[in-house]
Design a protein around this motif. Structure first.
Motif, PDB file in Angstrom:
ATOM      1  N   VAL A  84       0.835  -1.204   0.000  1.00  0.00           N
ATOM      2  CA  VAL A  84       0.000   0.000   0.000  1.00  0.00           C
ATOM      3  C   VAL A  84       0.872   1.258   0.000  1.00  0.00           C
ATOM      4  O   VAL A  84       0.594   2.225  -0.719  1.00  0.00           O
ATOM      5  CB  VAL A  84      -0.957  -0.008   1.204  1.00  0.00           C
ATOM      6  CG1 VAL A  84      -1.671   1.336   1.346  1.00  0.00           C
ATOM      7  CG2 VAL A  84      -1.985  -1.121   1.061  1.00  0.00           C
ATOM      8  N   ASP A  86       3.888   1.548  -1.198  1.00  0.00           N
ATOM      9  CA  ASP A  86       4.472   1.669  -2.530  1.00  0.00           C
ATOM     10  C   ASP A  86       3.491   2.314  -3.504  1.00  0.00           C
ATOM     11  O   ASP A  86       3.871   3.141  -4.333  1.00  0.00           O
ATOM     12  CB  ASP A  86       4.895   0.282  -3.030  1.00  0.00           C
ATOM     13  CG  ASP A  86       5.637   0.345  -4.354  1.00  0.00           C
ATOM     14  OD1 ASP A  86       6.655   1.040  -4.419  1.00  0.00           O
ATOM     15  OD2 ASP A  86       5.187  -0.296  -5.323  1.00  0.00           O
ATOM     16  N   LEU A  87       2.204   1.947  -3.380  1.00  0.00           N
ATOM     17  CA  LEU A  87       1.168   2.534  -4.244  1.00  0.00           C
ATOM     18  C   LEU A  87       1.042   4.034  -4.005  1.00  0.00           C
ATOM     19  O   LEU A  87       1.021   4.823  -4.952  1.00  0.00           O
ATOM     20  CB  LEU A  87      -0.158   1.825  -3.987  1.00  0.00           C
ATOM     21  CG  LEU A  87      -1.444   2.282  -4.705  1.00  0.00           C
ATOM     22  CD1 LEU A  87      -2.121   3.435  -4.033  1.00  0.00           C
ATOM     23  CD2 LEU A  87      -1.173   2.560  -6.173  1.00  0.00           C
ATOM     24  N   TYR A  88       0.976   4.444  -2.735  1.00  0.00           N
ATOM     25  CA  TYR A  88       0.825   5.877  -2.447  1.00  0.00           C
ATOM     26  C   TYR A  88       2.046   6.674  -2.908  1.00  0.00           C
ATOM     27  O   TYR A  88       1.913   7.826  -3.339  1.00  0.00           O
ATOM     28  CB  TYR A  88       0.578   6.094  -0.960  1.00  0.00           C
ATOM     29  CG  TYR A  88      -0.864   5.856  -0.555  1.00  0.00           C
ATOM     30  CD1 TYR A  88      -1.891   6.564  -1.167  1.00  0.00           C
ATOM     31  CD2 TYR A  88      -1.192   4.923   0.421  1.00  0.00           C
ATOM     32  CE1 TYR A  88      -3.218   6.347  -0.817  1.00  0.00           C
ATOM     33  CE2 TYR A  88      -2.518   4.703   0.775  1.00  0.00           C
ATOM     34  CZ  TYR A  88      -3.522   5.420   0.154  1.00  0.00           C
ATOM     35  OH  TYR A  88      -4.835   5.197   0.491  1.00  0.00           O
ATOM     36  N   LYS A  90       3.767   5.982  -5.547  1.00  0.00           N
ATOM     37  CA  LYS A  90       3.615   6.108  -6.996  1.00  0.00           C
ATOM     38  C   LYS A  90       2.562   7.157  -7.352  1.00  0.00           C
ATOM     39  O   LYS A  90       2.748   7.930  -8.300  1.00  0.00           O
ATOM     40  CB  LYS A  90       3.240   4.750  -7.591  1.00  0.00           C
ATOM     41  CG  LYS A  90       4.376   3.735  -7.554  1.00  0.00           C
ATOM     42  CD  LYS A  90       3.947   2.389  -8.104  1.00  0.00           C
ATOM     43  CE  LYS A  90       5.095   1.393  -8.078  1.00  0.00           C
ATOM     44  NZ  LYS A  90       4.672   0.047  -8.551  1.00  0.00           N
ATOM     45  N   ILE A 152      -0.521   0.934 -12.923  1.00  0.00           N
ATOM     46  CA  ILE A 152      -0.453   0.393 -11.563  1.00  0.00           C
ATOM     47  C   ILE A 152      -1.510  -0.682 -11.368  1.00  0.00           C
ATOM     48  O   ILE A 152      -1.245  -1.754 -10.798  1.00  0.00           O
ATOM     49  CB  ILE A 152      -0.635   1.527 -10.535  1.00  0.00           C
ATOM     50  CG1 ILE A 152       0.596   2.434 -10.520  1.00  0.00           C
ATOM     51  CG2 ILE A 152      -0.899   0.970  -9.139  1.00  0.00           C
ATOM     52  CD1 ILE A 152       0.422   3.704  -9.705  1.00  0.00           C
ATOM     53  N   ARG A 153      -2.727  -0.432 -11.848  1.00  0.00           N
ATOM     54  CA  ARG A 153      -3.803  -1.418 -11.704  1.00  0.00           C
ATOM     55  C   ARG A 153      -3.500  -2.680 -12.512  1.00  0.00           C
ATOM     56  O   ARG A 153      -3.773  -3.796 -12.055  1.00  0.00           O
ATOM     57  CB  ARG A 153      -5.132  -0.814 -12.160  1.00  0.00           C
ATOM     58  CG  ARG A 153      -5.630   0.332 -11.305  1.00  0.00           C
ATOM     59  CD  ARG A 153      -7.000   0.802 -11.778  1.00  0.00           C
ATOM     60  NE  ARG A 153      -8.023  -0.178 -11.491  1.00  0.00           N
ATOM     61  CZ  ARG A 153      -9.201  -0.252 -12.109  1.00  0.00           C
ATOM     62  NH1 ARG A 153      -9.471   0.593 -13.103  1.00  0.00           N
ATOM     63  NH2 ARG A 153     -10.070  -1.164 -11.785  1.00  0.00           N
ATOM     64  N   ALA A 156      -0.951  -4.641 -10.621  1.00  0.00           N
ATOM     65  CA  ALA A 156      -1.579  -5.289  -9.466  1.00  0.00           C
ATOM     66  C   ALA A 156      -2.352  -6.524  -9.895  1.00  0.00           C
ATOM     67  O   ALA A 156      -2.292  -7.572  -9.239  1.00  0.00           O
ATOM     68  CB  ALA A 156      -2.499  -4.300  -8.751  1.00  0.00           C
ATOM     69  N   GLN A 285      -2.965  -6.239  -3.089  1.00  0.00           N
ATOM     70  CA  GLN A 285      -3.034  -6.041  -4.546  1.00  0.00           C
ATOM     71  C   GLN A 285      -4.478  -5.834  -5.007  1.00  0.00           C
ATOM     72  O   GLN A 285      -4.747  -5.023  -5.901  1.00  0.00           O
ATOM     73  CB  GLN A 285      -2.413  -7.246  -5.265  1.00  0.00           C
ATOM     74  CG  GLN A 285      -0.931  -7.458  -4.981  1.00  0.00           C
ATOM     75  CD  GLN A 285      -0.074  -6.246  -5.308  1.00  0.00           C
ATOM     76  OE1 GLN A 285      -0.315  -5.538  -6.291  1.00  0.00           O
ATOM     77  NE2 GLN A 285       0.939  -6.001  -4.491  1.00  0.00           N
ATOM     78  N   ILE A 288      -5.304  -2.298  -4.072  1.00  0.00           N
ATOM     79  CA  ILE A 288      -4.692  -1.353  -5.018  1.00  0.00           C
ATOM     80  C   ILE A 288      -5.492  -1.310  -6.312  1.00  0.00           C
ATOM     81  O   ILE A 288      -5.822  -0.238  -6.820  1.00  0.00           O
ATOM     82  CB  ILE A 288      -3.234  -1.760  -5.291  1.00  0.00           C
ATOM     83  CG1 ILE A 288      -2.371  -1.494  -4.052  1.00  0.00           C
ATOM     84  CG2 ILE A 288      -2.674  -1.006  -6.499  1.00  0.00           C
ATOM     85  CD1 ILE A 288      -0.994  -2.096  -4.122  1.00  0.00           C
ATOM     86  N   ARG A 289      -5.811  -2.482  -6.854  1.00  0.00           N
ATOM     87  CA  ARG A 289      -6.492  -2.551  -8.152  1.00  0.00           C
ATOM     88  C   ARG A 289      -7.912  -2.023  -8.095  1.00  0.00           C
ATOM     89  O   ARG A 289      -8.371  -1.324  -9.014  1.00  0.00           O
ATOM     90  CB  ARG A 289      -6.498  -4.001  -8.648  1.00  0.00           C
ATOM     91  CG  ARG A 289      -6.976  -4.174 -10.086  1.00  0.00           C
ATOM     92  CD  ARG A 289      -7.340  -5.610 -10.396  1.00  0.00           C
ATOM     93  NE  ARG A 289      -8.582  -6.016  -9.735  1.00  0.00           N
ATOM     94  CZ  ARG A 289      -9.192  -7.186  -9.970  1.00  0.00           C
ATOM     95  NH1 ARG A 289      -8.669  -8.051 -10.820  1.00  0.00           N
ATOM     96  NH2 ARG A 289     -10.310  -7.487  -9.328  1.00  0.00           N
ATOM     97  N   ALA A 293      -6.364   2.773  -6.250  1.00  0.00           N
ATOM     98  CA  ALA A 293      -6.075   3.349  -7.569  1.00  0.00           C
ATOM     99  C   ALA A 293      -7.348   3.843  -8.243  1.00  0.00           C
ATOM    100  O   ALA A 293      -7.322   4.844  -8.972  1.00  0.00           O
ATOM    101  CB  ALA A 293      -5.371   2.320  -8.446  1.00  0.00           C
TER     102      ALA A 293
END
Length: 484
Positions: A84, A86-88, A90, A152-153, A156, A285, A288-289, A293
């Motif tokens: 999570v 890592d996603l933020y 990005k 990103i999606r 994921a 994941q 995120i997906r 995202a």
């Protein structure tokens, strides 16, 4: 005690000492081996023999299952928090920091600056061209941010597929180890090595999915996710997931355009709060997906909508009729509020003012709908655009719906919002990492104690020496008797 009894007792003692030294050596050589359970030699008095002696009952494996379980849950939380975070990071990079010249807020400020410059000399073609260029760059920045989110999606989605395959393989391995452990124990052999291997595999599973284990007969275990799914009980469950080659803003699990998760063919929940696998890497994941995202895309689309609506208002550009596209368009068309999803990805500059699309930059000054040039010194329309960009405009959607903000305020506030989310994610990861470290140290402290093992080794050496001395004494006694 007879000579034969003494010799038999000493031989038993030597065998016990030898086996004890093997166990101690194994413990010392695996001090840092993950999943290793400290071994202990179990001895008892041999009551079946008339001369007594020592009997080897077997080797026991000592593990604090409570700490092992807590450590697995903490590691699952750490994997989830790491993904999570890592996603933020990005998302924050896609939006850009305010001091980054490529960020949305910086590009918006540059457009306003160029409009002000053009308003001071509306007759200068190069200044109008500079405004067109900065507006085109701003539209491309929105598109790049949207494309980045969909990338990103897509990543994921691909990662979910890989991790589901990994989980299926690990569950099958535990099923096989269960069978081997049962066979080994039924045959009366030591299964400690197999138990170590099974613990390591379950540790790997717990990173993907937080699990709890339940002991079954003959050394077997059943595995359940903390969300209630049966992953293994005699037989391993089969998890199913269909990968997508490309994820777009319009795709979602609820719409049936993205795959959900099945267990033995039955569809299960995948949400971050109520999913059956929630808490581990796979759940992160899915979050995120399908959640984070998607929400970020909605905010960027809302920002793009706010930008488009500011300039397609006839009050800003009187040359526009109701339904005509303004400075920024939805792929060249008037923006329809019912079609907001994915707008940032479709945002393009109006072809009427873009020389790259066959347009003319002077329409910035004279009106997008103008057919001929007007007064080259009239900056009214450009000033209207400056006002539209800098004045408070009520947002129709997104985080700031209902509030009146300037465009720069919106972009800066959105970047700050995701900066705050990134900081929260860092704190969550730090807490999880601290938990893992603490539980790992506790587990290690209850594992192999090298000092204690060395003390045991000294006792084994003493026992070996005593039994060897007994055999030597018996030998000397026999030699004496034979010389008589």
């Amino acid at each position: 005690m007879s000579i034969s009894g003494a010799l038999s007792s000493a031989m038993q003692g030597l065998r016990a000492a030898g086996r004890g030294s093997e166990v101690i050596a194994a413990n010392l050589s695996n001090v840092l081996t993950p999943g290793y359970g400290v071994r202990s030699l179990e001895l008892s008095s041999d009551t079946t023999a008339t001369h007594g002696g020592v009997k080897i009952d077997g080797v026991s494996r000592l593990v604090n299952e409570s700490i092992v379980h807590d450590k697995r849950i903490a590691e699952a939380g750490q994997a989830n928090a790491s993904a999570v975070l890592d996603l933020y990071k990005k998302v924050e990079d896609l939006l850009g920091a305010p001091d980054d010249p490529a960020s949305l807020s910086a590009q918006t400020a540059q457009l306003e600056k160029n409009l002000i410059t053009a308003a001071s000399r509306p007759d200068a073609p190069e200044r109008l061209s500079t405004v067109v260029s900065s507006a085109r760059i701003l539209a491309n920045t929105f598109k790049e941010a949207s494309d980045g989110l969909q990338s990103i999606r897509t990543t994921a989605d691909r990662t979910i597929g890989l991790q589901v395959d990994q989980l299926n393989a690990a569950l099958s391995q535990v099923q096989e180890l269960n069978a081997q452990i049962t066979k080994t124990q039924v045959q009366g052999n030591n299964s400690s090595g197999l138990l170590d291997q099974r613990q390591r595999v379950i540790d790997e599973i717990s990173v993907l999915v937080p699990v709890r284990t339940v002991a079954r007969d003959n050394g077997q275990v059943a595995i359940y996710s903390t969300g209630g799914a049966v992953l293994l009980d005699s037989l391993a469950a089969e998890l199913g997931f269909e990968r997508s080659n490309l994820v777009t803003p319009y795709m979602s699990e609820s719409a049936g355009t993205l795959s959900g998760l099945t267990i033995n063919g039955i569809v299960f929940r995948t949400g971050s709060t109520n999913g059956v696998l929630s808490g581990g890497s796979i759940a992160a994941q899915f979050e995120i997906r399908d959640e984070i995202a998607v929400e970020a895309q909605a905010q960027i689309d809302a920002l793009a909508r706010n930008l488009v609506e500011r300039f397609q208002d006839p009050a800003v550009d009187p040359s526009l009729a109701i339904g005509d596209a303004g400075l920024f368009t939805d792929e060249g068309n008037f923006f329809d509020p019912a079609n907001e999803i994915g707008l940032a990805q479709r945002l393009v500059l109006n072809a009427a003012i873009d020389p790259d699309q066959g347009g003319q930059a002077w329409r910035l000054r004279d009106g997008i709908g103008a057919t001929t040039t007007g007064d080259v010194g009239d900056a009214t329309l450009i000033n209207n655009m400056i006002s539209a960009l800098s004045s408070g405009h009520i947002s129709s959607s997104g985080l700031f719906s209902g509030g009146a903000y300037s465009t720069i305020d919106l972009t800066s506030t959105l970047a700050s919002h995701y900066g705050a989310e990134r900081l929260n994610a860092e704190q969550t990861l730090s807490f999880s990492a601290t938990q893992v470290t603490e539980l790992t140290e506790r587990l290690m402290s209850e594992g192999v104690d090298s000092d204690q093992e060395m003390q045991k080794l000294l006792l084994v050496e003493q026992a070996f020496a005593a039994n060897a001395r007994m055999i030597q004494a018996v030998d000397e006694m026999m030699q004496t008797l034979l010389r008589i």
